[in-house]
Scaffold this motif. Structure first.
Motif, short mmCIF file in Angstrom:
data_model
loop_
_atom_site.label_atom_id
_atom_site.label_comp_id
_atom_site.label_asym_id
_atom_site.label_seq_id
_atom_site.Cartn_x
_atom_site.Cartn_y
_atom_site.Cartn_z
N LEU A 232 -9.18 29.44 1.77
CA LEU A 232 -10.39 29.57 0.95
C LEU A 232 -9.97 30.00 -0.45
O LEU A 232 -9.35 31.05 -0.63
CB LEU A 232 -11.32 30.61 1.57
N PRO A 233 -10.26 29.18 -1.47
CA PRO A 233 -9.82 29.52 -2.83
C PRO A 233 -10.70 30.60 -3.45
O PRO A 233 -11.86 30.76 -3.09
CB PRO A 233 -9.97 28.20 -3.58
N PRO A 234 -10.15 31.34 -4.41
CA PRO A 234 -10.96 32.34 -5.13
C PRO A 234 -11.87 31.66 -6.14
O PRO A 234 -11.55 30.59 -6.66
CB PRO A 234 -9.91 33.21 -5.81
N ARG A 290 -20.52 22.91 8.93
CA ARG A 290 -21.82 22.43 8.45
C ARG A 290 -21.65 21.42 7.31
O ARG A 290 -22.32 20.38 7.29
CB ARG A 290 -22.67 23.62 7.99
N ARG A 291 -20.74 21.70 6.39
CA ARG A 291 -20.52 20.77 5.27
C ARG A 291 -19.89 19.47 5.75
O ARG A 291 -20.32 18.38 5.37
CB ARG A 291 -19.64 21.44 4.22
N LYS A 296 -19.98 16.06 3.61
CA LYS A 296 -19.79 16.62 2.28
C LYS A 296 -18.50 17.44 2.20
O LYS A 296 -18.04 17.98 3.20
CB LYS A 296 -20.99 17.51 1.90
N THR A 297 -17.99 17.55 0.99
CA THR A 297 -16.83 18.40 0.74
C THR A 297 -17.28 19.86 0.69
O THR A 297 -18.26 20.18 0.02
CB THR A 297 -16.15 18.02 -0.59
N PRO A 298 -16.59 20.76 1.37
CA PRO A 298 -16.96 22.17 1.31
C PRO A 298 -16.58 22.80 -0.04
O PRO A 298 -15.40 22.92 -0.35
CB PRO A 298 -16.14 22.81 2.44
N HIS A 299 -17.58 23.16 -0.83
CA HIS A 299 -17.33 23.86 -2.09
C HIS A 299 -17.53 25.35 -1.84
O HIS A 299 -18.55 25.95 -2.21
CB HIS A 299 -18.26 23.35 -3.18
N LEU A 300 -16.55 25.94 -1.17
CA LEU A 300 -16.65 27.32 -0.72
C LEU A 300 -15.52 28.15 -1.32
O LEU A 300 -14.38 27.68 -1.43
CB LEU A 300 -16.59 27.38 0.81
N GLU A 316 -20.90 26.98 -3.71
CA GLU A 316 -21.30 26.33 -4.95
C GLU A 316 -22.04 25.05 -4.59
O GLU A 316 -21.44 24.06 -4.22
CB GLU A 316 -20.07 26.03 -5.81
N GLN A 317 -23.37 25.08 -4.70
CA GLN A 317 -24.17 23.93 -4.25
C GLN A 317 -24.25 22.86 -5.32
O GLN A 317 -24.44 21.70 -5.02
CB GLN A 317 -25.55 24.41 -3.81
#
Length: 380
Positions: A232-234, A290-291, A296-300, A316-317
């Motif tokens: 998970l990136p910062p 869920r993504r 969809k790509t997870p923008h988390l 980030e939606q």
């Protein structure tokens, strides 16, 4: 049969792309999903040497003989097939192929080389809470994990994950990657399991195992490419810093983590020092599911600064529109749970559209503009 959420998206993209490719970890249910979604497609398993030999003898004729669609399982077993597929779909765009396989290294390489722009790529992870709707306790869920074999086939978690781990180490890696010391790599995997929900520090890992930093980074890339783990990136305004700064480490499957930690029951999970980290791992992986299930790509992301102010999960939606989540394994609400969310909201102001506290309690609490609710409801 458990209905998979990704089925709807798989059917949708197959109408627009001649080739649909399903990736994901071994034993996550890819073959079953393909057969359920496309019951009229011809099913071909390239793991079978006789089938493979028949295709090799005349691949173009074999692929053209496809009026109703074709599922090509374990497609990486015949890598040259991807080039023939490129020619076939260029000739006749009405033909439909669905490819799946357990070797994501070769699949991704061949997609890039031969099928870029012609194929839709989707990822199937283990079962989600939305698919299972479980009634078991949280500790039982973390111990059992989410692999279909545990739920659909009624197998014991230890049997499933020990076999999974041996297959991954002894078959997949031996075939694909030149790891000279498998015992040392096994130590690395178990060490990673003990570091879930923590930042990955290649220098510390290399010192503990007596390997160089590049080897630690390479081995982590192997775990992520094979869908064993993810990072998970910062979150930073500067996108470049998201890449440079340390990422947090998670596994896609808590059942595998408990196996690697030597946990043998849900009762041991309840009192384990890493219970909080396991709980956070489980919740974050559900957001990824869920993504991916939506195609969809997870923008988390997560947030942590030098003063150790942190937010466990940021979604980030759309560009710079953020939802923040604090994840707590506690069963009772505490007003201090929102401290990190408050701090982040002051920093980023109107970009933060909302925040939520996800915990292991059953009572839903509204406090200071945040909702605190049970983790199963939060990840649906």
């Amino acid at each position: 049969m458990i209905e998979r959420t990704l089925k709807e998206e798989l059917l949708r993209v197959s109408e627009h792309f001649p080739v649909s490719i399903l990736t994901g970890p071994r034993q996550s249910g890819k073959t079953t999903l393909c057969k359920m979604a496309f019951p009229n497609y011809k099913y071909v398993n390239l793991e079978n040497p006789d089938t493979r030999e028949m295709i090799i003898n005349d691949p173009m004729s074999f692929l053209r003989n496809n009026p109703n669609g074709m599922i090509l399982d374990e497609a990486q077993r015949y890598p040259e097939l991807f080039s023939y597929l490129q020619v076939i779909v260029n000739e006749d765009k009405s033909l439909r192929f669905v490819l799946s396989g357990s070797n994501n290294f070769i699949l991704m390489e061949k997609i890039t080389q031969s099928l870029a722009g012609r194929a839709a790529l989707m990822t199937l992870l283990p079962l989600s809470v939305a698919e299972l709707r479980p009634t078991q306790s949280t500790d039982e869920m973390m111990f059992r994990g989410f692999y279909p074999a545990v739920w659909g086939d009624g197998l014991q978690p230890y049997d499933v994950y020990s076999n999974y781990y041996r297959t991954y180490i002894e078959r997949d890696l031996q075939q694909l990657i030149n790891i000279k010391d498998l015992d040392l790599f096994r130590q690395f995997v178990r060490l990673m399991a003990s570091r879930v929900a923590n930042e990955f520090n290649a220098s510390h890992i290399s010192n503990e195992l007596g390997i160089d930093v590049k080897t630690a980074q390479h081995w982590l890339s192997i775990l992520t490419t094979s869908y064993i783990a993810f990072t998970l990136p910062p979150y930073y305004r500067n996108i470049g810093k998201r890449i440079i700064k340390a990422h947090k480490l998670y596994f896609f499957e808590t059942g595998l983590v408990t196996y690697l930690l030597g946990i043998e029951s849900a009762e041991q999970v309840a009192t384990h020092p890493l219970r909080g980290a396991l709980f956070e791992n489980m919740v974050v992986s559900e957001f990824y599911k869920r993504r991916f299930n939506q195609g969809k790509t997870p923008h988390l992301f997560f947030y942590r600064d030098n003063a150790q102010k942190e937010v466990d999960l940021i979604e980030e939606q759309s560009f710079d529109q953020l939802y923040t989540y604090e994840i707590k394994s506690a069963k009772r609400y505490n007003t201090q749970f929102a401290a990190g969310l408050d701090y982040f909201r002051k920093l980023y102001g109107s970009k933060v559209l909302g925040g939520e506290i996800i915990y292991d309690g059953v009572e839903q609490v509204e406090s200071n503009g945040y909702t605190c609710r049970n983790w199963q409801l939060a990840v649906l």
